[in-house]
Design an enzyme around this catalytic site. Structure first.
Site, PDB file in Angstrom:
ATOM      1  CB  VAL A  11      -0.960  -0.017   1.204  1.00  0.00           C
ATOM      2  CG1 VAL A  11      -1.705   1.294   1.313  1.00  0.00           C
ATOM      3  CG2 VAL A  11      -1.941  -1.180   1.082  1.00  0.00           C
ATOM      4  CG  LEU A 154      -3.559  -1.205  -3.610  1.00  0.00           C
ATOM      5  CD1 LEU A 154      -2.698  -2.463  -3.513  1.00  0.00           C
ATOM      6  CD2 LEU A 154      -2.644   0.007  -3.683  1.00  0.00           C
ATOM      7  CG  PHE A 268     -13.617 -11.392  -6.500  1.00  0.00           C
ATOM      8  CD1 PHE A 268     -13.110 -10.586  -7.503  1.00  0.00           C
ATOM      9  CD2 PHE A 268     -12.838 -11.630  -5.403  1.00  0.00           C
ATOM     10  CE1 PHE A 268     -11.860 -10.004  -7.399  1.00  0.00           C
ATOM     11  CE2 PHE A 268     -11.577 -11.054  -5.290  1.00  0.00           C
ATOM     12  CZ  PHE A 268     -11.098 -10.230  -6.290  1.00  0.00           C
ATOM     13  CG  LEU A 269     -19.646 -16.318  -8.958  1.00  0.00           C
ATOM     14  CD1 LEU A 269     -19.894 -16.063  -7.503  1.00  0.00           C
ATOM     15  CD2 LEU A 269     -20.752 -15.765  -9.827  1.00  0.00           C
ATOM     16  N   GLY A 272     -12.024 -22.478  -6.412  1.00  0.00           N
ATOM     17  CA  GLY A 272     -10.660 -22.979  -6.545  1.00  0.00           C
ATOM     18  C   GLY A 272     -10.102 -23.382  -5.199  1.00  0.00           C
ATOM     19  N   GLY A 276      -6.485 -16.375  -0.620  1.00  0.00           N
ATOM     20  CA  GLY A 276      -5.257 -16.254   0.170  1.00  0.00           C
ATOM     21  C   GLY A 276      -4.806 -14.812   0.112  1.00  0.00           C
ATOM     22  CB  CYS A 279      -5.989  -8.161   1.651  1.00  0.00           C
ATOM     23  SG  CYS A 279      -4.624  -7.018   1.402  1.00  0.00           S
ATOM     24  CE  LYS A 339      -3.695 -10.624  -6.884  1.00  0.00           C
ATOM     25  NZ  LYS A 339      -4.764  -9.655  -6.827  1.00  0.00           N
TER      26      LYS A 339
HETATM   27  C1  UDX Z   1      -7.761  -7.865  -2.151  1.00  0.00           C
HETATM   28  C2  UDX Z   1      -8.915  -6.998  -2.649  1.00  0.00           C
HETATM   29  O1  UDX Z   1      -9.332  -7.458  -3.916  1.00  0.00           O
HETATM   30  C3  UDX Z   1      -8.450  -5.553  -2.773  1.00  0.00           C
HETATM   31  O2  UDX Z   1      -9.528  -4.703  -3.156  1.00  0.00           O
HETATM   32  C4  UDX Z   1      -7.929  -5.078  -1.433  1.00  0.00           C
HETATM   33  O3  UDX Z   1      -7.446  -3.787  -1.496  1.00  0.00           O
HETATM   34  C5  UDX Z   1      -6.839  -6.002  -0.958  1.00  0.00           C
HETATM   35  O4  UDX Z   1      -7.288  -7.335  -0.915  1.00  0.00           O
HETATM   36  P1  UDX Z   1      -5.609  -9.018  -3.220  1.00  0.00           P
HETATM   37  O5  UDX Z   1      -5.338  -9.550  -1.872  1.00  0.00           O
HETATM   38  O6  UDX Z   1      -4.506  -8.460  -4.008  1.00  0.00           O
HETATM   39  O7  UDX Z   1      -6.758  -7.856  -3.115  1.00  0.00           O
HETATM   40  O8  UDX Z   1      -6.190 -10.227  -4.047  1.00  0.00           O
HETATM   41  P2  UDX Z   1      -7.528 -10.551  -4.828  1.00  0.00           P
HETATM   42  O9  UDX Z   1      -7.331 -10.309  -6.264  1.00  0.00           O
HETATM   43  O10 UDX Z   1      -8.653  -9.941  -4.156  1.00  0.00           O
HETATM   44  O11 UDX Z   1      -7.563 -12.135  -4.587  1.00  0.00           O
HETATM   45  C6  UDX Z   1      -7.642 -12.599  -3.274  1.00  0.00           C
HETATM   46  C7  UDX Z   1      -7.642 -14.107  -3.256  1.00  0.00           C
HETATM   47  O12 UDX Z   1      -8.896 -14.593  -3.739  1.00  0.00           O
HETATM   48  C8  UDX Z   1      -6.564 -14.749  -4.105  1.00  0.00           C
HETATM   49  O13 UDX Z   1      -6.025 -15.824  -3.406  1.00  0.00           O
HETATM   50  C9  UDX Z   1      -7.334 -15.240  -5.328  1.00  0.00           C
HETATM   51  O14 UDX Z   1      -6.731 -16.391  -5.892  1.00  0.00           O
HETATM   52  C10 UDX Z   1      -8.683 -15.601  -4.722  1.00  0.00           C
HETATM   53  N1  UDX Z   1      -9.815 -15.530  -5.657  1.00  0.00           N
HETATM   54  C11 UDX Z   1     -10.101 -14.340  -6.255  1.00  0.00           C
HETATM   55  C12 UDX Z   1     -10.573 -16.679  -5.884  1.00  0.00           C
HETATM   56  O15 UDX Z   1     -10.297 -17.747  -5.360  1.00  0.00           O
HETATM   57  N2  UDX Z   1     -11.642 -16.591  -6.735  1.00  0.00           N
HETATM   58  C13 UDX Z   1     -11.981 -15.424  -7.352  1.00  0.00           C
HETATM   59  O16 UDX Z   1     -12.955 -15.420  -8.100  1.00  0.00           O
HETATM   60  C14 UDX Z   1     -11.183 -14.251  -7.109  1.00  0.00           C
END
Ligand code: UDX
Length: 488
Positions: A11, A154, A268-269, A272, A276, A279, A339
């Site tokens: 951040v 972000l 976000f649907l 898997g 992780g 955040c 990710k």
């Molecule tokens: C997240 C929020 O998206 C962001 O807005 C906030 O500021 C910080 O936390 P980030 O931790 O970078 O961001 O990852 P994100 O892209 O949100 O993915 C989070 C986790 O969810 C990852 O492990 C990803 O693999 C998983 N995920 C995401 C899924 O399993 N399925 C999805 O459809 C989307």
């Protein structure tokens, strides 16, 4: 404007670099001096697309500087962004000691009144406590500090683009002065008057970001609510995936149809291995704690968290079922980062998977385009491969753990020839199950009925497995391997 950034994690670094990029003078500091030295030498402690070029350009123009002198950094800015870590405590509460420490430093080092902005993710009412702490710590200097909340949304891997092209900017303020200062800080982004380094100045047409002006409490709550809702949505998709697996449907078809409803949306649907990263796991924990303190039943969030915690075991159950015995088996893992497009392994599913495979004494060989260096201190004894093909070399099974796009484009025919047996367990549904079966792989995705329409959760009929292997050997004129196929 002159801006100070306290904390050079994701951040803080992205905020500092992007604010310099849009024209502000920014000084960043961190109490980890080795990180500051790395940054002063022009290197980055994290991998984040576009961040390196922005940091290089703005340190060159001296609009962005890094200092290990906390006092100097604090005195520099009219506005001070607090971007320190708020990791989870044992009980799931957010550890706010670094925020308190910032308050003490700001009060001690400042030589003028300042706007102090919370950017770290904090539970509701932290701003009120920060205000009070600043007033107490500065009672001798008599300087007045204004507190505001400006949560960040972000995502790692797209952080620079997310900062410069936000859906919304949320500012929590108590007075117009603070609101005016934050409007001024974000004016180039709000008015879209910036030369965007991500799109080389030709940004996709988009809405100007909404500026949400609210109270400090609401702004803090907005961040936790958003992240916990995203976690909820992912766990819901994983719940659907389990139903699909046990009842014989294809989760990708199901969530696709769900997402066509704009009230649901496709983002976000994706089922898997669960969410992780640094955040979502900690934010949903902190939000559960906050809800409990508020005397609210947060069962919904607790369920989302426990669904998430079970993803790894149900994934490994697939691997165990396919390989029967894991001990001595060679398991290739593609993907370590939590990710794609990041080197971050914090709360990454791969870490727990490796730990559990080690406990069962499997031989582990891994490949990740960015995250191997950060993984090596955790697991010095596993094999780190030069590429995905080496990770498939003589493997009994290949696990897809991070959906890096490059894995999709692999020569999967070549992978099959390298593997001891053509078994791929895809924890991200990255690959096309029909194509993989055509290539002679025994392929298992998430929330998928298997090739024979059999419900995979039932013990796979050994005969079917042998049939799959023999069919593969027959069609690919491969000499039956000398070592008996696992499970037979
Ligand atoms: C997240 C929020 O998206 C962001 O807005 C906030 O500021 C910080 O936390 P980030 O931790 O970078 O961001 O990852 P994100 O892209 O949100 O993915 C989070 C986790 O969810 C990852 O492990 C990803 O693999 C998983 N995920 C995401 C899924 O399993 N399925 C999805 O459809 C989307």
């Amino acid at each position: 404007m002159k801006v100070s950034i306290l904390g050079c994690g994701y951040v803080g670094l992205v905020t500092g670099a992007c604010l310099a990029e849009i024209g502000h003078e920014v000084t960043c500091t961190d109490n980890d001096l080795s990180k500051i030295q790395t940054l002063q030498q022009g290197a980055l402690p994290i991998y984040e697309p576009h961040l390196d070029e922005i940091v290089a350009r703005n340190t060159q123009s001296r609009r962005l500087t890094f200092t290990g002198d906390l006092g100097e950094a604090i005195r520099f800015g009219d506005a001070v962004f607090i971007c320190v870590g708020t990791p989870p405590l044992e009980d799931g509460d957010a550890d706010l000691s670094a925020i308190d420490n910032c308050a003490r430093l700001i009060a001690a080092e400042s030589r003028q009144p300042k706007l102090v902005i919370e950017k770290s993710t904090v539970p509701m009412q932290t701003g009120q406590k920060l205000k009070r702490a600043l007033a107490i710590y500065s009672r001798n200097s008599g300087y007045r500090f204004t507190v505001a909340s400006n949560p960040e949304f972000l995502r790692e891997g797209t952080a620079v683009s997310d900062f410069l092209h936000p859906d919304r900017i949320v500012i929590g303020v108590d007075d117009e002065g603070a609101e005016a200062q934050l409007r001024e800080i974000y004016r180039p982004i709000i008015e879209r008057s910036l030369a965007c380094p991500v799109h080389d100045g030709s940004c996709p047409p988009e809405q100007t970001p909404a500026l949400v002006v609210t109270s400090i409490n609401s702004a803090e709550l907005i961040k936790h609510s958003c992240n916990s809702f995203l976690a909820l949505k992912i766990s819901y998709a994983n719940l659907i995936a389990d139903i699909c697996e046990n009842m014989g449907a294809d989760v990708q078809e199901v969530v696709h149809a769900m997402g066509l409803d704009p009230r649901i949306g496709h983002d976000f649907l994706n089922p898997g291995l669960g969410f992780g990263g640094f955040c979502l796991p900690k934010d949903i924990q902190a939000f559960i704690r906050l809800g409990e303190k508020a005397g609210v039943d947060v069962g919904l969030l607790k369920d989302a968290e426990s669904i998430n915690k079970r993803r790894i075991d149900s994934f490994l159950a697939k691997v165990r079922q396919a390989l029967w015995i894991l001990k001595g088996k060679r398991v290739g893992i593609l993907g370590l980062a939590f990710k794609p497009n990041t080197d971050d392994i914090r709360f990454a599913p791969a870490i727990e998977i490796i730990r559990k495979l080690q406990q069962e004494r499997a031989q582990i060989q891994v490949y990740d385009p960015q995250a191997m260096e950060k993984t090596k201190p955790l697991f010095p004894s596993i094999r780190y491969c030069a590429d995905a093909y080496e990770a498939a070399d003589r493997a009994d099974a290949l696990l897809i753990v991070t959906e890096w796009p490059e894995f999709k484009g692999l020569d999967w025919q070549r992978v099959r020839e390298l593997m001891l047996q053509p078994l791929v367990v895809d924890g991200r549904n990255l690959l096309d199950s029909a194509k993989m079966s055509e290539l002679g792989f025994e392929y298992q995705g998430i929330g998928k009925p298997n090739a024979d329409g059999l419900v995979p959760s039932l013990p796979v009929n050994q005969v079917t497995r042998l049939a799959a292997v023999e069919r593969y050997q027959a069609t690919n004129r491969v000499r039956p391997s000398s070592r008996p196929v696992a499970g037979l």
